[in-house]
Write an enzyme that holds these catalytic residues in place. Structure first.
Site, mmCIF file in Angstrom:
data_model
loop_
_atom_site.group_PDB
_atom_site.id
_atom_site.type_symbol
_atom_site.label_atom_id
_atom_site.label_comp_id
_atom_site.label_asym_id
_atom_site.label_seq_id
_atom_site.Cartn_x
_atom_site.Cartn_y
_atom_site.Cartn_z
ATOM 1 C CB THR A 180 -0.941 -0.234 1.413
ATOM 2 O OG1 THR A 180 -1.403 -0.972 0.942
ATOM 3 C CG2 THR A 180 -1.721 1.292 1.341
ATOM 4 C CB VAL A 209 -14.183 -4.007 -0.661
ATOM 5 C CG1 VAL A 209 -13.906 -2.001 0.028
ATOM 6 C CG2 VAL A 209 -15.128 -3.688 -1.688
ATOM 7 N N GLY A 230 -0.685 -2.995 4.852
ATOM 8 C CA GLY A 230 -0.848 -4.441 6.523
ATOM 9 C C GLY A 230 -1.681 -5.179 5.239
ATOM 10 C CB ILE A 231 -3.564 -8.390 5.900
ATOM 11 C CG1 ILE A 231 -1.877 -9.387 5.776
ATOM 12 C CG2 ILE A 231 -4.192 -9.453 5.747
ATOM 13 C CD1 ILE A 231 -1.903 -11.076 6.558
ATOM 14 N N GLY A 232 -5.365 -5.803 4.852
ATOM 15 C CA GLY A 232 -6.359 -4.847 4.443
ATOM 16 C C GLY A 232 -7.481 -5.893 6.172
HETATM 17 N N1 GLY Z 1 -3.845 -3.164 2.533
HETATM 18 C C1 GLY Z 1 -3.820 -3.088 1.491
HETATM 19 C C2 GLY Z 1 -5.246 -4.159 1.419
HETATM 20 O O1 GLY Z 1 -4.912 -5.370 2.020
HETATM 21 O O2 GLY Z 1 -5.828 -4.436 0.335
#
Ligand code: GLY
Length: 319
Positions: A180, A209, A230-232
């Site tokens: 990101t 999303v 990071g992990i959305g």
């Molecule tokens: N932080 C970006 C995503 O997981 O889409």
């Protein structure tokens, strides 16, 4: 307009696994510092936080090394769909686009939506907006991202996150990818703004999303601004950006808000990072991931978070 406040700036190019090798770190550092230098000079010349954030996001989106704009990762069907948002802290106004394709700078669409009655648009609506604004069609695909996708498809790789950087010599491995970009700025008038943009996790299911176009991943009030990486799903579960900003808005110091929020994120075994500023000019960062690719300008000099110890870390430079 009278200049009153020392501008502050912090940017990030993602979070993820360790970047081994001095060459790798130095390359990322150089890329981030170039953006900090240009955007900080805009703030010093009197540009607003919103203008600075948009320019910073454009520069980071244009850098193929990072997973946003050019260099975005591919989704499960081999297509690029990008998400971006922009928040004006003074107006407390959020705008964004979700899963948009064929634009060079998704942040431009988020900027255009700031003055619209409908401020968050998804795929078809975002494409229609790009057409109305006469934004030229653009292919954000890079050869490297295509090869990554083909390789991982061939290996039937089960993976869960999107890349920090695209250059193979900068990656510990192709399966450790959380990418990101983000910018938070405080301008000379005391306004805060935050912007975040991403190509997503990579290999995600159609319609997934990202947090980057939600207040969970990007949020600002007149008291503080935060951009996450990071992990959305982890960021959404913590509602991290809004959580930190609301804590500051309710009276916590930025450092306390970051420490509390990252202690909770660590307890919940999240994999994420965030950058933040407050209206007093405090600069802060935090991560539970191994590395956070962030750089900042404190009014005197540029610094970065590239060589923080692995594991959960929170840092703040207070006024
Ligand atoms: N932080 C970006 C995503 O997981 O889409």
């Amino acid at each position: 307009m009278k200049l009153q406040v020392q501008p502050k700036l912090i940017i990030h190019g993602g979070a993820g696994s360790s970047l081994h090798g001095k060459g790798g770190i130095e390359t990322v550092r150089k890329l981030l510092y170039q953006v900090v230098e240009e955007v900080y000079s805009l703030l010093c010349s009197g540009k607003t936080a919103m203008q600075a954030v948009v320019r910073g996001c454009q520069m980071l989106e244009d850098e193929p090394c990072f997973n946003a704009g050019t260099g975005s990762v591919l989704q499960s069907d081999g297509q690029i769909r990008m998400s971006a948002s922009l928040m004006d802290g003074t107006k407390q106004s959020f705008s964004g686009v979700i899963n948009v394709s064929r634009v060079k700078n998704p942040i431009d669409l988020a900027q255009a939506l700031q003055s619209s009655p409908d401020r968050v648009l998804s795929d078809y609506g975002a494409a229609e907006l790009a057409r109305e604004l006469q934004i030229p069609s653009y292919n954000a695909l890079t050869e490297l991202r295509l090869q990554e996708w083909i390789k991982e498809r061939q290996e039937n790789f089960q993976r869960a996150m999107a890349g920090v950087v695209a250059q193979p010599d900068l990656r510990e491995s192709s399966n450790a990818r959380r990418g990101t970009i983000g910018v938070v700025a405080l301008d000379t008038y005391g306004n805060l703004a935050a912007g975040t943009s991403t190509g997503g996790k990579g290999f995600e299911r159609l319609g997934r999303v990202s947090d980057s176009a939600m207040p969970a991943g990007n949020y600002a009030t007149k008291y503080a601004g935060v951009s996450c990486t990071g992990i959305g799903e982890d960021i959404i579960d913590e509602c991290l950006a809004a959580r930190i900003v609301v804590r500051v808005t309710d009276g916590m110091s930025l450092r306390q808000a970051m420490e509390r929020s990252f202690a909770e994120a660590e307890q919940n075994k999240r994999d994420l990072g965030a950058i933040a500023l407050d209206a007093q000019g405090a600069i802060a960062w935090g991560k539970t991931s191994q590395v956070l690719l962030a750089a900042f300008h404190n009014g005197e000099k540029i610094g970065d978070t590239l060589e923080l110890p692995e594991g959960t870390e929170v840092g703040a430079l207070e006024e």
